[in-house]
Design a protein around this motif. Sequence first.
Motif, PDB file in Angstrom:
ATOM      1  N   ARG A  60      16.630   5.392  -3.950  1.00  0.00           N
ATOM      2  CA  ARG A  60      16.924   4.354  -5.339  1.00  0.00           C
ATOM      3  C   ARG A  60      15.934   3.319  -5.451  1.00  0.00           C
ATOM      4  O   ARG A  60      15.700   3.211  -6.682  1.00  0.00           O
ATOM      5  N   ASN A  61      15.231   2.982  -4.489  1.00  0.00           N
ATOM      6  CA  ASN A  61      14.403   1.590  -4.839  1.00  0.00           C
ATOM      7  C   ASN A  61      13.199   1.778  -3.639  1.00  0.00           C
ATOM      8  O   ASN A  61      13.103   1.119  -2.793  1.00  0.00           O
ATOM      9  N   PRO A  62      12.409   2.597  -4.124  1.00  0.00           N
ATOM     10  CA  PRO A  62      11.319   2.872  -3.316  1.00  0.00           C
ATOM     11  C   PRO A  62      10.199   1.459  -3.233  1.00  0.00           C
ATOM     12  O   PRO A  62       9.461   1.497  -2.237  1.00  0.00           O
ATOM     13  N   LEU A  63      10.396   0.666  -4.098  1.00  0.00           N
ATOM     14  CA  LEU A  63       9.562  -0.710  -4.307  1.00  0.00           C
ATOM     15  C   LEU A  63      10.133  -1.591  -3.276  1.00  0.00           C
ATOM     16  O   LEU A  63       9.342  -2.522  -2.843  1.00  0.00           O
ATOM     17  N   MET A  64      11.103  -1.237  -2.563  1.00  0.00           N
ATOM     18  CA  MET A  64      11.520  -2.280  -1.574  1.00  0.00           C
ATOM     19  C   MET A  64      10.732  -2.255  -0.069  1.00  0.00           C
ATOM     20  O   MET A  64      10.802  -3.193   0.379  1.00  0.00           O
ATOM     21  N   PHE A  65      10.146  -1.089   0.106  1.00  0.00           N
ATOM     22  CA  PHE A  65       9.377  -0.828   1.251  1.00  0.00           C
ATOM     23  C   PHE A  65       7.981  -0.605   0.934  1.00  0.00           C
ATOM     24  O   PHE A  65       7.496  -0.274  -0.025  1.00  0.00           O
ATOM     25  N   ALA A  66       7.257  -1.282   2.210  1.00  0.00           N
ATOM     26  CA  ALA A  66       5.612  -1.153   2.122  1.00  0.00           C
ATOM     27  C   ALA A  66       5.131   0.494   2.002  1.00  0.00           C
ATOM     28  O   ALA A  66       4.523   0.741   1.153  1.00  0.00           O
ATOM     29  N   ASP A  67       5.788   1.218   2.980  1.00  0.00           N
ATOM     30  CA  ASP A  67       5.376   2.650   2.757  1.00  0.00           C
ATOM     31  C   ASP A  67       5.517   3.377   1.566  1.00  0.00           C
ATOM     32  O   ASP A  67       5.039   4.506   1.185  1.00  0.00           O
ATOM     33  N   THR A  68       6.372   2.989   0.919  1.00  0.00           N
ATOM     34  CA  THR A  68       6.894   3.854  -0.428  1.00  0.00           C
ATOM     35  C   THR A  68       6.479   2.956  -1.801  1.00  0.00           C
ATOM     36  O   THR A  68       5.962   3.546  -2.743  1.00  0.00           O
ATOM     37  N   GLY A  69       6.551   1.647  -1.616  1.00  0.00           N
ATOM     38  CA  GLY A  69       6.046   0.744  -2.590  1.00  0.00           C
ATOM     39  C   GLY A  69       4.583   0.804  -3.076  1.00  0.00           C
ATOM     40  O   GLY A  69       4.202   0.606  -4.011  1.00  0.00           O
ATOM     41  N   ILE A  70       3.840   0.617  -1.880  1.00  0.00           N
ATOM     42  CA  ILE A  70       2.449   0.442  -2.216  1.00  0.00           C
ATOM     43  C   ILE A  70       1.829   1.636  -2.883  1.00  0.00           C
ATOM     44  O   ILE A  70       1.155   1.711  -4.021  1.00  0.00           O
ATOM     45  N   PRO A  71       2.017   3.066  -2.298  1.00  0.00           N
ATOM     46  CA  PRO A  71       1.565   4.317  -2.940  1.00  0.00           C
ATOM     47  C   PRO A  71       1.930   4.181  -4.705  1.00  0.00           C
ATOM     48  O   PRO A  71       1.260   4.585  -5.352  1.00  0.00           O
ATOM     49  N   ALA A  72       3.357   3.786  -4.771  1.00  0.00           N
ATOM     50  CA  ALA A  72       3.791   3.808  -6.169  1.00  0.00           C
ATOM     51  C   ALA A  72       2.766   2.737  -6.943  1.00  0.00           C
ATOM     52  O   ALA A  72       2.871   3.325  -8.219  1.00  0.00           O
ATOM     53  N   LEU A  73       2.610   1.733  -6.359  1.00  0.00           N
ATOM     54  CA  LEU A  73       1.893   0.593  -7.274  1.00  0.00           C
ATOM     55  C   LEU A  73       0.556   1.351  -7.609  1.00  0.00           C
ATOM     56  O   LEU A  73      -0.033   1.374  -8.740  1.00  0.00           O
ATOM     57  N   PHE A  74      -0.297   1.845  -6.720  1.00  0.00           N
ATOM     58  CA  PHE A  74      -1.534   2.353  -6.977  1.00  0.00           C
ATOM     59  C   PHE A  74      -1.492   3.599  -8.208  1.00  0.00           C
ATOM     60  O   PHE A  74      -2.178   3.715  -8.949  1.00  0.00           O
ATOM     61  N   LYS A 116      -2.156  -0.888   8.030  1.00  0.00           N
ATOM     62  CA  LYS A 116      -2.200   0.466   8.453  1.00  0.00           C
ATOM     63  C   LYS A 116      -2.322   1.315   7.281  1.00  0.00           C
ATOM     64  O   LYS A 116      -3.069   2.427   7.213  1.00  0.00           O
ATOM     65  N   LEU A 117      -1.453   1.227   6.113  1.00  0.00           N
ATOM     66  CA  LEU A 117      -1.678   1.936   4.968  1.00  0.00           C
ATOM     67  C   LEU A 117      -3.208   1.769   4.425  1.00  0.00           C
ATOM     68  O   LEU A 117      -3.572   3.026   3.739  1.00  0.00           O
ATOM     69  N   PHE A 118      -3.467   0.553   4.282  1.00  0.00           N
ATOM     70  CA  PHE A 118      -4.938   0.507   3.663  1.00  0.00           C
ATOM     71  C   PHE A 118      -5.954   1.066   4.582  1.00  0.00           C
ATOM     72  O   PHE A 118      -6.967   1.733   3.971  1.00  0.00           O
ATOM     73  N   TRP A 119      -5.907   0.963   5.742  1.00  0.00           N
ATOM     74  CA  TRP A 119      -6.967   1.621   6.725  1.00  0.00           C
ATOM     75  C   TRP A 119      -7.017   2.948   6.316  1.00  0.00           C
ATOM     76  O   TRP A 119      -7.924   3.837   6.336  1.00  0.00           O
ATOM     77  N   LYS A 120      -5.808   3.642   6.636  1.00  0.00           N
ATOM     78  CA  LYS A 120      -5.541   5.176   6.546  1.00  0.00           C
ATOM     79  C   LYS A 120      -6.000   5.551   5.194  1.00  0.00           C
ATOM     80  O   LYS A 120      -6.775   6.748   4.943  1.00  0.00           O
ATOM     81  N   ASN A 121      -5.892   4.728   4.099  1.00  0.00           N
ATOM     82  CA  ASN A 121      -6.448   5.326   2.769  1.00  0.00           C
ATOM     83  C   ASN A 121      -7.592   4.560   2.206  1.00  0.00           C
ATOM     84  O   ASN A 121      -8.052   4.488   1.010  1.00  0.00           O
ATOM     85  N   LYS A 122      -8.439   3.808   2.986  1.00  0.00           N
ATOM     86  CA  LYS A 122      -9.685   3.269   3.020  1.00  0.00           C
ATOM     87  C   LYS A 122      -9.576   2.456   1.690  1.00  0.00           C
ATOM     88  O   LYS A 122     -10.503   2.429   0.654  1.00  0.00           O
ATOM     89  N   VAL A 123      -8.679   1.365   1.795  1.00  0.00           N
ATOM     90  CA  VAL A 123      -8.610   0.271   0.619  1.00  0.00           C
ATOM     91  C   VAL A 123      -9.024  -1.076   1.380  1.00  0.00           C
ATOM     92  O   VAL A 123      -8.506  -1.186   2.386  1.00  0.00           O
TER      93      VAL A 123
END
Lengths: 159, 287
Positions: A60-74, A116-123
Amino acid sequence: MNIIVGVSDMRVSNDPNSVLITYSLGSCIGISIYDPMVKVGGLLHFMLPDSRLDEGKARRNPLMFADTGIPALFKAAYELGAAKQRMRVIVVGGAQILDQKGFFNIGKRNNMAVRKLFWKNKVMIDYEAVGGNVNRTIKLQISDGGTWLKTSGQQFEKI
Amino acid sequence: MIDITSIIKGIDKLKPIPQVTQKVMAIANDPMSSATDLADIIQYDPALTANILRVCNSAFFGLAKRIDSIHQAVAYLGMDQVVGMAMLNLGSENLKQAQQGYDLREGELWKYSVLSAFMARELADNKKQKGKHLIFTGALLKDIGKTVLSEYVGNYFDDIEKAIADRNITFRDAEKLIIGIDHAAVGAMVAEKWNFSGKMVDIIRNHHLGAGWPEDDIDLATVYVADTLCMIMGIGVGSDGLAYRFHPAVVKKLHLNDIDLQMLMASFCEKFHELEKLLTCVQGISV
């Protein structure tokens, strides 16, 4: 025009008249991204580190969480023509209450989830103001990527 | 250090608690009183009645049935909820204004207070605690002292900030050190002036769990946990930031674990929209 980004929310824009702002990041984290070539910017305000907490809420709200929100932003920024390698990435928030060393340190876990997410995705992170026991407000001007940070009781400062 | 008497004079400037609210509190604190007693008191105050009905019928409660009378509201929602609504009226009069000393914009302290109150009540509901009106009202009004102390905090903010950094003390302790009194103590004085029960005064005085707080007080623990979660979520956090102590033992006393707390935050985050509507309902009222 100020566009307010609430808790568990994001805004992405290429409107040069827009200024994206998110207030009062406690343990939540605000991520600002900006591509100066296409003048596309986005701001995310997420609250918790891991969407596995509750699948329904994450759906319902992926933007609540880091692991779903950050990919949505990019992804939303890519759709407006932004490219990862050109982006200026700013991370702020993740504060903690005094003595909140181990149990329930959401600020620290939010920050770890971002790393963790940025390291994995080279950000690469260009600027960060994370931790401590202050709350923070951040605003991003879409016309030129100008970014301002305000911490508890202080005035806005350009970063 | 500042002359405390000038701060105490600030308490006198607060709007007095209306008679009807005092009666509502008395009924709520009386175990022998009934739902009808409560409705009978409120019905003679048309403004309060109208506001309670507006809140009852707001999207926040999402009731299938429209509530048209105060007796119906009490019967349908229960005494605790209706007492809480009467307290929302009182809170809105005193908490809505900007508190510049605490770097809180207009409505921020109010929104935080309401969210914190509903969160405390949900915790109390989940744990099947008694005296939910006490928990709700305590959580709602616990920061009333900030409205009196704001000007002083603004004037001495740099000293307060320095004391926190140098001594690793909480914002509340720094207020006491620099100003001579803290917002929780001022809040307790307001509660006494309003003739609140001793228990309510204690909740307001101890809501940050400073030295000597009664460890067995589950109501206080509930208010504290709700307050802490709001701070973590950044709701109504001003210049004091998160500079308060975390007490894991209290969380464990309520038999809450890490997942419970995150779920509570997530659930309330989803209710923000409804909460905004509720705040709109309570705004602009007079008691």
